[in-house]
Motif scaffolding. Structure first.
Motif, short mmCIF file in Angstrom:
data_model
loop_
_atom_site.label_atom_id
_atom_site.label_comp_id
_atom_site.label_asym_id
_atom_site.label_seq_id
_atom_site.Cartn_x
_atom_site.Cartn_y
_atom_site.Cartn_z
N ASP A 1 0.84 -1.19 0.00
CA ASP A 1 0.00 0.00 0.00
C ASP A 1 0.88 1.25 0.00
OD1 ASP A 1 -1.76 2.21 0.92
OD2 ASP A 1 -3.21 0.61 1.24
N PHE A 2 0.64 2.12 -0.95
CA PHE A 2 1.41 3.36 -1.10
C PHE A 2 1.44 4.18 0.18
CE2 PHE A 2 0.83 7.95 -1.79
CZ PHE A 2 2.05 8.28 -2.35
N ARG A 3 0.38 4.11 0.96
CA ARG A 3 0.29 4.96 2.14
C ARG A 3 1.25 4.57 3.26
NH1 ARG A 3 -6.16 4.57 1.52
NH2 ARG A 3 -5.46 2.43 1.18
N THR A 4 1.88 3.39 3.14
CA THR A 4 2.87 3.01 4.15
C THR A 4 4.10 3.90 4.08
OG1 THR A 4 3.89 1.36 2.68
CG2 THR A 4 2.12 0.60 4.14
N ILE A 5 4.32 4.58 2.96
CA ILE A 5 5.46 5.49 2.83
C ILE A 5 5.02 6.94 2.64
CG2 ILE A 5 6.96 3.68 1.92
CD1 ILE A 5 6.56 5.03 -0.88
#
Length: 342
Positions: free
Chosen positions: A236-240
């Motif tokens: 998931d992109f939101r982890t970074i």
């Protein structure tokens, strides 16, 4: 019966002076294939069908979303719907380079690459033309004039109808528009990301270029459904994403709660107020929503009927003032790819 049947059809707007007439709300398909964790393909297809039934005509994809999967998903969804190809406007981004493991390795917008990418997209989409074709990012090794010139040749040949851009700054927008009319600029714009208001939006308006605003719900932060303890899969992109990390997330969720107070006074959801705010910023702005399910789509569609008074807009501004977001919209390495941030 469609799950959206109780909500009026979405109104329409024109993308800039030269672009197509599209629904005032567009559907971004990326999350159905990539970057936001697992998605249910059957529900994704049903959501696309529901969007078409509701009058959403602008469908946004990219050839690198799931390394072609997203375009194939859209092709199959359109083939299994009752809609004709000419009833929809397909917007395609190209140029981002991937590896077999899903990694990223830059951008390629050379004229010969532009035509190669377009050929593969046309085949995957099962269509003879792309309505709006745009580089996903500015390729620092290729003048924008060369990239736009190559797309213009595709327009002349009938393979592309309109030329768009994504995440470029005001100067690049002017240079591109001098080569061929640009229909719209796709760029992040939301209550938490208002950087375009200083130079990019005024330039687009001066040139008669529309705005397709992605990230209008700030990747879920402004959905009203996000919680601080939500677990994210590794892909998931939101982890970074800086805005979802630690103290940044805590501060941003406080802004969301302030907006919730405004929404409840309007008998609306946080997401609907955030989308309606974007719609109220001008008729030249078309928000894209990344709904992956029919309930989320129905919630977003209802925002097109939500009227915000000047008092409402003032209350929204007080809840989330410009520049209030904690954290940048991308991690530092990804911010370097954004011509719009230079």
């Amino acid at each position: 019966m469609s799950t959206l049947s109780a909500v009026p059809a979405v109104p329409t707007r024109t993308l800039g002076k030269t672009g197509p007439r599209v629904s005032a709300l567009g559907l971004g398909l990326m999350g159905m294939s990539d970057l936001y964790g697992p998605a249910d393909e059957a529900e994704s297809t049903a959501t696309i069908h529901a969007a078409l039934d509701a009058g959403l005509t602008l469908l946004d994809t990219g050839d690198f979303y799931g390394m072609g999967h997203n375009e194939l998903l859209l092709r199959d969804a359109l083939r299994s719907s009752s809609r004709y190809r000419e009833e929809v406007v397909i917007s395609v981004k190209f140029g981002a380079l991937r590896d077999p493991d899903g990694g990223w390795s830059g951008y390629d917008s050379r004229p010969e690459a532009v035509k190669n990418f377009a050929a593969y997209s046309l085949r995957r989409l099962g269509t003879d033309h792309i309505d709006i074709y745009r580089p996903a990012r500015l390729d620092p090794a290729v003048p924008i004039e060369g990239t736009v010139g190559a797309i213009a040749e595709l327009v002349e040949a009938g393979h592309v109808r309109h030329i768009g851009l994504s995440e470029v700054g005001a100067e690049t927008l002017r240079r591109a528009h001098a080569v061929h009319p640009i229909s719209d600029l796709q760029i992040e714009y939301s209550l938490l990301s208002r950087g375009i208001e200083a130079d990019i939006l005024p330039t687009a308006r001066e040139l008669g270029i529309g705005i397709t605003a992605y990230g209008v719900l700030a990747r879920g932060l402004l959905s009203g459904h996000w919680t601080a303890d939500r677990d994210l899969p590794g892909q998931d992109f939101r982890t970074i994403s800086p805005r979802f990390q630690g103290d940044n997330l805590t501060r941003n969720l406080k802004l969301v709660e302030a907006l919730r107070t405004v929404a409840e006074a309007k008998d609306a959801t946080v997401a609907q107020v955030a989308i309606a705010w974007a719609l109220h910023q001008g008729d030249d702005i078309v928000p894209l929503v990344g709904a992956r399910t029919r309930p989320r789509l129905a919630e977003a569609q209802a925002a097109t009927t939500l009227t915000l008074t000047q008092a409402d807009l003032s209350a929204i501004e007080q809840a989330i003032p410009a520049g209030a977001a904690a954290g940048s919209r991308y991690a530092t390495p990804l911010m370097r790819d954004l011509d719009s941030e230079r």
